[in-house]
Design a protein around this motif. Structure first.
Motif, mmCIF file in Angstrom:
data_model
loop_
_atom_site.group_PDB
_atom_site.id
_atom_site.type_symbol
_atom_site.label_atom_id
_atom_site.label_comp_id
_atom_site.label_asym_id
_atom_site.label_seq_id
_atom_site.Cartn_x
_atom_site.Cartn_y
_atom_site.Cartn_z
ATOM 1 N N GLN A 244 0.821 -1.222 0.000
ATOM 2 C CA GLN A 244 0.000 0.000 0.000
ATOM 3 C C GLN A 244 0.853 1.269 0.000
ATOM 4 O OE1 GLN A 244 -3.483 -0.134 2.783
ATOM 5 N NE2 GLN A 244 -2.621 -2.126 3.383
ATOM 6 N N LEU A 245 2.164 1.089 0.024
ATOM 7 C CA LEU A 245 3.082 2.230 0.110
ATOM 8 C C LEU A 245 3.799 2.432 -1.218
ATOM 9 C CD1 LEU A 245 4.675 1.415 3.594
ATOM 10 C CD2 LEU A 245 2.819 3.030 3.123
ATOM 11 N N PRO A 246 4.017 3.693 -1.610
ATOM 12 C CA PRO A 246 4.668 3.957 -2.902
ATOM 13 C C PRO A 246 6.177 3.754 -2.817
ATOM 14 C CG PRO A 246 4.219 6.024 -1.774
ATOM 15 C CD PRO A 246 3.643 4.933 -0.907
ATOM 16 N N LYS A 247 6.746 3.260 -3.906
ATOM 17 C CA LYS A 247 8.207 3.109 -3.974
ATOM 18 C C LYS A 247 8.863 4.363 -4.544
ATOM 19 C CE LYS A 247 8.721 -1.421 -2.931
ATOM 20 N NZ LYS A 247 9.594 -1.931 -1.848
ATOM 21 N N ASP A 248 8.056 5.190 -5.219
ATOM 22 C CA ASP A 248 8.625 6.312 -5.956
ATOM 23 C C ASP A 248 8.331 7.671 -5.329
ATOM 24 O OD1 ASP A 248 5.941 6.132 -6.386
ATOM 25 O OD2 ASP A 248 6.015 6.672 -8.519
ATOM 26 N N LYS A 249 7.824 7.685 -4.091
ATOM 27 C CA LYS A 249 7.528 8.953 -3.403
ATOM 28 C C LYS A 249 8.197 8.964 -2.043
ATOM 29 C CE LYS A 249 2.854 9.945 -5.158
ATOM 30 N NZ LYS A 249 1.430 10.023 -4.771
ATOM 31 N N GLU A 250 8.396 10.178 -1.536
ATOM 32 C CA GLU A 250 8.850 10.297 -0.149
ATOM 33 C C GLU A 250 7.725 9.852 0.784
ATOM 34 O OE1 GLU A 250 11.985 13.977 0.017
ATOM 35 O OE2 GLU A 250 9.863 14.487 -0.075
ATOM 36 N N ILE A 251 8.090 9.053 1.767
ATOM 37 C CA ILE A 251 7.129 8.597 2.770
ATOM 38 C C ILE A 251 7.519 9.220 4.112
ATOM 39 C CG2 ILE A 251 6.167 6.621 4.019
ATOM 40 C CD1 ILE A 251 6.901 4.893 1.572
ATOM 41 N N ALA A 252 6.588 9.971 4.698
ATOM 42 C CA ALA A 252 6.814 10.554 6.016
ATOM 43 C C ALA A 252 5.927 9.829 7.014
ATOM 44 C CB ALA A 252 6.496 12.049 6.016
ATOM 45 N N VAL A 253 6.547 9.254 8.038
ATOM 46 C CA VAL A 253 5.795 8.545 9.072
ATOM 47 C C VAL A 253 5.574 9.507 10.226
ATOM 48 C CG1 VAL A 253 5.676 6.478 10.507
ATOM 49 C CG2 VAL A 253 7.008 6.443 8.381
ATOM 50 N N VAL A 254 4.313 9.630 10.669
ATOM 51 C CA VAL A 254 3.993 10.591 11.722
ATOM 52 C C VAL A 254 3.225 9.905 12.846
ATOM 53 C CG1 VAL A 254 1.856 11.347 10.588
ATOM 54 C CG2 VAL A 254 2.989 12.870 12.214
ATOM 55 N N CYS A 255 3.534 10.307 14.077
ATOM 56 C CA CYS A 255 2.814 9.829 15.266
ATOM 57 C C CYS A 255 2.541 11.045 16.147
ATOM 58 C CB CYS A 255 3.622 8.761 16.004
ATOM 59 S SG CYS A 255 5.175 9.382 16.681
ATOM 60 N N ALA A 256 2.211 10.815 17.406
ATOM 61 C CA ALA A 256 1.866 11.935 18.288
ATOM 62 C C ALA A 256 3.074 12.792 18.641
ATOM 63 C CB ALA A 256 1.198 11.419 19.558
ATOM 64 N N LYS A 257 4.214 12.141 18.977
ATOM 65 C CA LYS A 257 5.353 12.906 19.487
ATOM 66 C C LYS A 257 6.671 12.631 18.765
ATOM 67 C CE LYS A 257 3.359 12.763 24.143
ATOM 68 N NZ LYS A 257 3.561 12.317 25.546
ATOM 69 N N GLY A 258 6.709 11.625 17.883
ATOM 70 C CA GLY A 258 7.930 11.367 17.126
ATOM 71 C C GLY A 258 8.649 10.088 17.492
ATOM 72 N N GLY A 259 8.189 9.368 18.514
ATOM 73 C CA GLY A 259 8.860 8.139 18.931
ATOM 74 C C GLY A 259 8.434 6.929 18.121
ATOM 75 N N SER A 260 7.142 6.667 18.069
ATOM 76 C CA SER A 260 6.627 5.509 17.324
ATOM 77 C C SER A 260 6.956 5.625 15.845
ATOM 78 C CB SER A 260 5.109 5.397 17.500
ATOM 79 O OG SER A 260 4.758 5.297 18.861
ATOM 80 N N SER A 261 6.903 6.833 15.309
ATOM 81 C CA SER A 261 7.187 7.017 13.881
ATOM 82 C C SER A 261 8.630 6.633 13.558
ATOM 83 C CB SER A 261 6.924 8.468 13.470
ATOM 84 O OG SER A 261 7.761 9.361 14.178
ATOM 85 N N GLN A 262 9.537 6.901 14.479
ATOM 86 C CA GLN A 262 10.944 6.537 14.278
ATOM 87 C C GLN A 262 11.082 5.024 14.121
ATOM 88 O OE1 GLN A 262 13.299 9.029 14.341
ATOM 89 N NE2 GLN A 262 15.075 7.719 13.990
ATOM 90 N N MET A 263 10.379 4.271 14.974
ATOM 91 C CA MET A 263 10.486 2.812 14.935
ATOM 92 C C MET A 263 9.859 2.240 13.664
ATOM 93 S SD MET A 263 9.934 1.738 18.929
ATOM 94 C CE MET A 263 9.028 3.141 19.580
ATOM 95 N N VAL A 264 8.707 2.779 13.272
ATOM 96 C CA VAL A 264 8.058 2.290 12.053
ATOM 97 C C VAL A 264 8.907 2.640 10.835
ATOM 98 C CG1 VAL A 264 6.024 2.522 10.564
ATOM 99 C CG2 VAL A 264 5.740 2.378 13.042
ATOM 100 N N ALA A 265 9.488 3.821 10.836
ATOM 101 C CA ALA A 265 10.351 4.214 9.718
ATOM 102 C C ALA A 265 11.540 3.266 9.595
ATOM 103 C CB ALA A 265 10.823 5.656 9.896
ATOM 104 N N GLU A 266 12.103 2.864 10.721
ATOM 105 C CA GLU A 266 13.222 1.905 10.692
ATOM 106 C C GLU A 266 12.790 0.582 10.074
ATOM 107 O OE1 GLU A 266 14.639 1.577 14.689
ATOM 108 O OE2 GLU A 266 15.459 3.627 14.728
ATOM 109 N N MET A 267 11.588 0.125 10.426
ATOM 110 C CA MET A 267 11.084 -1.131 9.863
ATOM 111 C C MET A 267 10.902 -1.015 8.356
ATOM 112 S SD MET A 267 8.431 -2.785 12.635
ATOM 113 C CE MET A 267 7.486 -1.360 13.135
ATOM 114 N N LEU A 268 10.443 0.149 7.891
ATOM 115 C CA LEU A 268 10.243 0.340 6.458
ATOM 116 C C LEU A 268 11.571 0.331 5.715
ATOM 117 C CD1 LEU A 268 7.464 3.089 6.448
ATOM 118 C CD2 LEU A 268 7.212 0.710 5.720
ATOM 119 N N VAL A 269 12.588 0.927 6.311
ATOM 120 C CA VAL A 269 13.914 0.922 5.687
ATOM 121 C C VAL A 269 14.428 -0.511 5.588
ATOM 122 C CG1 VAL A 269 16.317 1.635 5.968
ATOM 123 C CG2 VAL A 269 14.471 3.282 6.360
#
Length: 376
Positions: free
Chosen positions: A62-87
């Protein structure tokens, strides 16, 4: 593994430049539905963080390979972990939104509106995540600030960059949806703090009363005070005509809507005052005045240069709230068609009265959520 961060300023620039961005919002569905980052060319996917604890394989298609993906959460912690998984999953253009929605709520973007007649300048500070608009009038070494947010350092630092002294600070009314920084800026800079006396009955501090017909001079620029007593949004809501060019309407009139009269529990009492202001008092003003409100509701209200502004005459043609001939229909719209009240609005009002003094983190929590100052 180091994941790249994307700042809320960078996202703001993408909004203003109509750039593309894919946002993966990992907050709960309720939080996402209530309030999210918005951009004209943004795409979205909302999957709560807890659903991704075992990995991101199930959402990869469901995620694009050709666009920038910004992961957002309430304060920036959970998004960091999900972004790592995506990488780890092989995605390359992945960013964690630094500070999350809290940072998005607080970002202020100063945008120049125009030059003033005397050589001065007018700036609009767009609080893009919250829909708040505040202003700085600069003229001959002096500055005035109107409807400031609690992020006071932004205004003070901006004035320093311009080499001007803040001499006057105004609130057009007692705000109920966000905490004003006006009093704090006045204390920091020695400026005069102005407030409508009809809204100041319970305040615990000294202020200069805004009265109808007053004229305040900032450098070489005149600010004409139009104190619209009992106009609808609050009892003392006040408009300013600046430099004979601009109408600062506070929360009385917006670009695409009108102010709500219920935040003090007075909708039925004040609805006709609101109508009187909009349909009679504003009608007496020049159609050529450019309306500068204290809020915007949707991103469509932003002009191409990022400002929120429109001629008064255009609003009388296009704003639905200014075109309801039947008084009873107007009353119904204003009293029955209201969005939920702002989060913690009573506590925000008490903070702005000086009755309570919450710390910074408490103030942040009080303000979280979308702007809800308008009649829909």
């Amino acid at each position: 593994m180091t994941v790249k961060n994307m700042t809320v300023k960078e996202i703001t620039n993408k909004v203003l430049n109509n750039e593309e961005l894919f946002l993966l919002d990992v907050r709960t569905e309720d939080a996402y539905q209530d309030w999210k980052i918005e951009g004209e060319n943004f795409s979205y996917l909302n999957v709560p963080y807890f659903d991704l604890l075992d990995g991101v394989e199930e959402i990869a298609d469901q995620l694009p390979k050709d666009k920038e993906i910004a992961v957002v959460c309430a304060k920036g912690g959970s998004s960091q972990m999900v972004a790592e998984m995506l990488v780890e999953e092989g995605f390359e253009n992945v960013y964690s939104v630094e500070g999350g929605m809290k940072a998005w709520s607080e970002h202020l973007e100063p945008i120049k509106v125009n030059d003033l007649k005397d050589g001065g300048e007018l700036y609009q500070f767009v609080r893009i995540g919250k829909g708040c608009l505040s202003y700085m009038v600069v003229s001959n070494g002096e500055a005035a600030i109107i409807d400031s947010t609690r992020m006071t350092d932004v205004y003070v630092d901006f004035a320093k960059e311009l080499g001007v002294k803040i001499t006057n600070v105004f609130d057009t009314h007692l705000h109920a949806d966000h905490i004003s920084g006006g009093r704090k800026i006045a204390e920091q800079t020695g400026a005069t703090y102005w407030l409508p006396p009809e809204d100041a009955g319970e305040v615990t501090f000294d202020y200069q009363p805004l009265r109808d017909g007053d004229q305040v001079t900032v450098g070489n620029t005149n600010i004409d005070i139009h104190a619209l007593y009992s106009p609808g949004h609050t009892k003392g809501s006040t408009s300013f005509v600046l430099d004979d060019q601009y109408l600062m309407t506070g929360d009385i009139l917006f670009i695409d809507s009108i102010g709500r009269p219920d935040l003090a529990g007075k909708a039925d009492d004040w609805v006709m005052d609101l109508r009187e202001t909009l349909y009679t008092r504003y009608k007496e003003l020049s159609d050529e005045l450019i309306v500068l409100p204290a809020h915007f509701m949707i991103m469509d209200e932003l002009n191409e240069d990022g400002t929120v502004a429109e001629k008064l005459g255009t609003l009388f043609e296009k704003n639905h709230g200014l075109n309801i001939d039947d008084q009873e229909e107007f009353r119904k719209m204003v009293t029955e068609n209201l969005p939920p009240q702002p989060n913690a609005y009573q506590e925000i009002r008490e903070t702005n009265m000086g009755k309570i003094s919450p710390d910074n983190e408490e103030q942040r929590e009080m303000e979280i959520g979308p702007n809800r100052c308008a009649v829909r």
